[in-house]
Enzyme design. Structure first.
Site, PDB file in Angstrom:
ATOM      1  N   LYS A  22      29.674  33.603  13.293  1.00 36.13           N
ATOM      2  CA  LYS A  22      30.538  32.432  13.961  1.00 36.13           C
ATOM      3  C   LYS A  22      32.131  34.416  14.281  1.00 36.13           C
ATOM      4  CE  LYS A  22      34.305  29.973  12.869  1.00 36.13           C
ATOM      5  NZ  LYS A  22      35.106  30.184  13.651  1.00 36.13           N
ATOM      6  N   ASN A  23      32.573  34.808  12.914  1.00 35.83           N
ATOM      7  CA  ASN A  23      34.131  35.739  13.529  1.00 35.83           C
ATOM      8  C   ASN A  23      34.026  36.260  13.413  1.00 35.83           C
ATOM      9  OD1 ASN A  23      35.136  32.824  12.270  1.00 35.83           O
ATOM     10  ND2 ASN A  23      35.593  33.831  10.914  1.00 35.83           N
ATOM     11  N   ARG A  93      40.753  29.171  18.691  1.00 36.36           N
ATOM     12  CA  ARG A  93      42.112  30.290  18.470  1.00 36.36           C
ATOM     13  C   ARG A  93      41.513  31.603  18.808  1.00 36.36           C
ATOM     14  NH1 ARG A  93      46.964  30.930  16.049  1.00 36.36           N
ATOM     15  NH2 ARG A  93      46.805  32.555  15.740  1.00 36.36           N
ATOM     16  N   CYS A 117      47.271  24.362  14.821  1.00 36.25           N
ATOM     17  CA  CYS A 117      46.347  24.202  14.661  1.00 36.25           C
ATOM     18  C   CYS A 117      46.000  22.972  12.737  1.00 36.25           C
ATOM     19  CB  CYS A 117      45.377  25.444  14.398  1.00 36.25           C
ATOM     20  SG  CYS A 117      44.722  26.084  12.869  1.00 36.25           S
ATOM     21  N   ARG A 122      49.962  29.393  12.445  1.00 40.95           N
ATOM     22  CA  ARG A 122      49.329  30.420  12.450  1.00 40.95           C
ATOM     23  C   ARG A 122      50.317  31.918  13.327  1.00 40.95           C
ATOM     24  NH1 ARG A 122      42.948  28.610  12.659  1.00 40.95           N
ATOM     25  NH2 ARG A 122      42.900  30.907  12.531  1.00 40.95           N
ATOM     26  N   ILE A 124      51.197  34.923  15.284  1.00 35.55           N
ATOM     27  CA  ILE A 124      50.868  36.480  16.122  1.00 35.55           C
ATOM     28  C   ILE A 124      51.260  37.429  16.079  1.00 35.55           C
ATOM     29  CG2 ILE A 124      48.642  34.968  17.529  1.00 35.55           C
ATOM     30  CD1 ILE A 124      50.115  36.532  19.827  1.00 35.55           C
ATOM     31  N   ASP A 125      52.356  37.389  14.701  1.00 33.78           N
ATOM     32  CA  ASP A 125      53.921  38.825  14.748  1.00 33.78           C
ATOM     33  C   ASP A 125      52.426  39.826  14.546  1.00 33.78           C
ATOM     34  OD1 ASP A 125      53.355  37.026  12.981  1.00 33.78           O
ATOM     35  OD2 ASP A 125      55.095  39.094  12.282  1.00 33.78           O
ATOM     36  N   GLN A 126      52.089  39.667  14.206  1.00 34.28           N
ATOM     37  CA  GLN A 126      51.572  40.921  13.469  1.00 34.28           C
ATOM     38  C   GLN A 126      50.696  41.790  14.659  1.00 34.28           C
ATOM     39  OE1 GLN A 126      52.035  43.269  10.489  1.00 34.28           O
ATOM     40  NE2 GLN A 126      53.798  41.191  10.898  1.00 34.28           N
ATOM     41  N   ASP A 305      37.533  29.945   3.727  1.00 36.93           N
ATOM     42  CA  ASP A 305      36.729  29.436   4.878  1.00 36.93           C
ATOM     43  C   ASP A 305      36.527  29.305   3.491  1.00 36.93           C
ATOM     44  OD1 ASP A 305      38.196  30.335   6.313  1.00 36.93           O
ATOM     45  OD2 ASP A 305      36.645  31.782   7.773  1.00 36.93           O
ATOM     46  N   ILE A 327      45.831  31.365   1.704  1.00 37.14           N
ATOM     47  CA  ILE A 327      45.395  31.442   2.790  1.00 37.14           C
ATOM     48  C   ILE A 327      46.733  30.681   3.848  1.00 37.14           C
ATOM     49  CG2 ILE A 327      44.739  32.821   4.746  1.00 37.14           C
ATOM     50  CD1 ILE A 327      44.612  33.998   2.050  1.00 37.14           C
ATOM     51  N   ARG A 397      31.547  24.037  16.161  1.00 42.17           N
ATOM     52  CA  ARG A 397      32.344  25.316  16.914  1.00 42.17           C
ATOM     53  C   ARG A 397      31.757  26.244  15.709  1.00 42.17           C
ATOM     54  NH1 ARG A 397      37.336  24.969  15.197  1.00 42.17           N
ATOM     55  NH2 ARG A 397      37.344  27.765  15.637  1.00 42.17           N
TER      56      ARG A 397
END
Ligand code: EPU
Length: 438
Positions: A22-23, A93, A117, A122, A124-126, A305, A327, A397
């Site tokens: 998936k990822n 996401r 979420c 979560r 997204i600054d990076q 995960d 994490i 998902r």
């Protein structure tokens, strides 16, 4: 609404085939945008995150054709829209990969901000830091991220935290940027390497993926390719735990054993037998399961995960185990549901203490996110009695035909539709669905 009904207590035996990751798939599908020619992507898992990614590509104007089992031909040359609207982005996401891919190809992108979420904050600054380093400007307004760049040029990007998403997005944006980009403190997950291999197969020049320094020399054109997504490390790990939890004996096929190392090592400590072959592993239990401690960490550490799945196994082991989640802030939300099944787990911040009781009892429970859902399936398979799992859209998902694969291993699991909920319940479920994302 659908739910899984599991009659527990059956040993899993036989063989199961793992689907594409998936990822990796949710990054590779947007990455096709960067190509100047059609691409064929194989070993794509049948999961709802992939359905949404393909829908986004079609809505942008790409031609998407199914060309066989789990394979798609995607022609990105007809793309004429550069926006992923809220209605679509909120469902997944990973829609943030469209930012990097659109920026890299067209120097502009407009994508809905990924919301909060079930795993906690979560940011997204990076991701934004990387885009800016390459020459882009961004604005955030009305929940949308707008990126533009006159041109993109290579630069040095140092991530403050190890992040999978921002590492992949930086690669997508840098692959056609002029000059050399050096990404430091990069994530090293197998799906990072897979994205790099895919881009290189289109003519990109990426070195060092899988280490913490990735070097990308920008190229002008990327050509079409045929590429097969790597097997899903987490799906494989989930089946390893499910087999162990039922004291079963089965072979898991289409895996890369090296990607499973941290999971394999932990399972062996717990008392699970594992034999590795070229592209499969045999998993079986013939003795007692014993306590162990687990700390989640970026690859090659133990994956977050897999945290909820191994925690479920430890409720069946002898002794007290400690799990530390490093994490995600809110990755113990499944614990309340496991307690309903008889688990003895205490959570304090990022640490969970598990007193192994050796048994679980079936109960009605609710999946609160994808991996929580996987943990509840494992619990249901090992428990005595009947477990009914609601909100299985979370599971669908990310797991390709989970119930079919488990049934083939001898599990008594079925997917049933249950009567419509009241309006209020339906709204809550819709709300949960919209928040669901990873
Ligand atoms: N982070 C920041 N700033 C950023 C990005 C991340 O502070 O700009 C922090 C996060 O808050 C988190 C840590 O960095 O604490 C790691 O986040 P990362 O960016 O690595 O996560 P992600 O890319 O959003 C992917 C997977 C997740 C998986 C994590 C960690 C995808 C689509 N999702 O998320 O998968 O848990 O990496 O390995 O690849 C799942 O499959 O169930 C799942 C949640």
């Amino acid at each position: 609404m659908d739910k899984f009904v599991i009659r527990g207590g059956r040993r899993l035996t036989g063989e199961v085939i793992i689907s594409g990751a998936k990822n990796a798939a949710v990054a590779i599908l947007p990455a096709v945008i960067l190509s100047d020619e059609p691409c064929i992507i194989e070993n794509v898992p049948s999961i709802s995150d992939v359905t949404i990614s393909l829908r986004i590509l079609k809505e942008m104007g790409a031609e998407v054709t199914c060309v066989g089992h789990d394979a798609y031909r995607i022609d990105p040359t007809t793309i004429d829209k550069f926006c992923v609207p809220y209605e679509t982005a909120r469902k997944m996401r990973a829609s943030y990969y469209f930012l990097g891919a659109l920026l890299g190809k067209f120097h502009k992108a407009r994508v809905s901000m990924p919301g909060g979420c079930p795993l906690g904050d979560r940011p997204i600054d990076q991701h934004l830091k990387a885009f800016c380093a390459l020459g882009a400007q961004y604005t955030l307004s009305q929940g949308m991220v707008d990126l533009t760049a006159d041109s993109l040029h290579g630069n040095q990007i140092f991530f403050d935290v190890v992040t999978v998403g921002a590492t992949m997005n930086a690669m997508l944006a840098a692959v056609k940027a002029e000059g050399l980009t050096v990404i430091e403190n990069a994530a090293k997950e197998p799906h990072i390497v897979d994205l790099a291999n895919f881009l290189n197969s289109m003519g990109a020049n990426i070195m060092g993926a899988g280490t913490d320094v990735i070097k990308i020399r920008g190229v002008e054109h990327l050509h079409g390719t045929t590429y097969s997504v790597i097997p899903d490390q987490i799906e494989a790990g989930t089946f390893m735990v499910a087999i162990a939890a039922t004291k079963g004996d089965a072979i898991i096929k289409n895996v890369i054993p090296k990607h499973l190392e941290s999971i394999t090592k932990k399972l062996e400590k717990i008392g699970v037998n594992i034999e590795q072959y070229d592209d499969s592993v045999r998993v079986w239990v013939d003795g007692p399961l014993v306590k162990t401690n687990v700390k989640t960490a970026p690859h090659p550490g133990f994956p977050t995960d897999m945290q909820s799945q191994i925690a479920t196994l430890l409720t069946l082991a002898e002794g007290t185990s400690i799990i530390t989640e490093n994490i995600w802030e809110q990755r113990f939300r499944y614990v309340d549901e496991l307690r309903r099944m008889g688990a003895d787990i205490t959570v304090n911040g990022k640490v969970a203490l598990i007193e192994g009781t050796g048994k679980l009892m079936g109960a009605p429970v609710k999946a609160c996110d994808l991996r929580a859902g996987a943990a509840l399936i494992i619990a249901g398979l090992a428990a005595s009695g009947i477990t009914e799992i609601e909100d299985i859209f979370h599971i669908e998902r990310g797991y390709d035909c989970m119930e079919g694969k488990l049934r083939a291993l001898g599990a008594d699991i079925e997917k049933v539709s249950f009567p419509d909920k009241t309006e209020e319940q339906t709204e809550t479920a819709e709300d949960d669905k919209n928040k669901a994302a990873s």
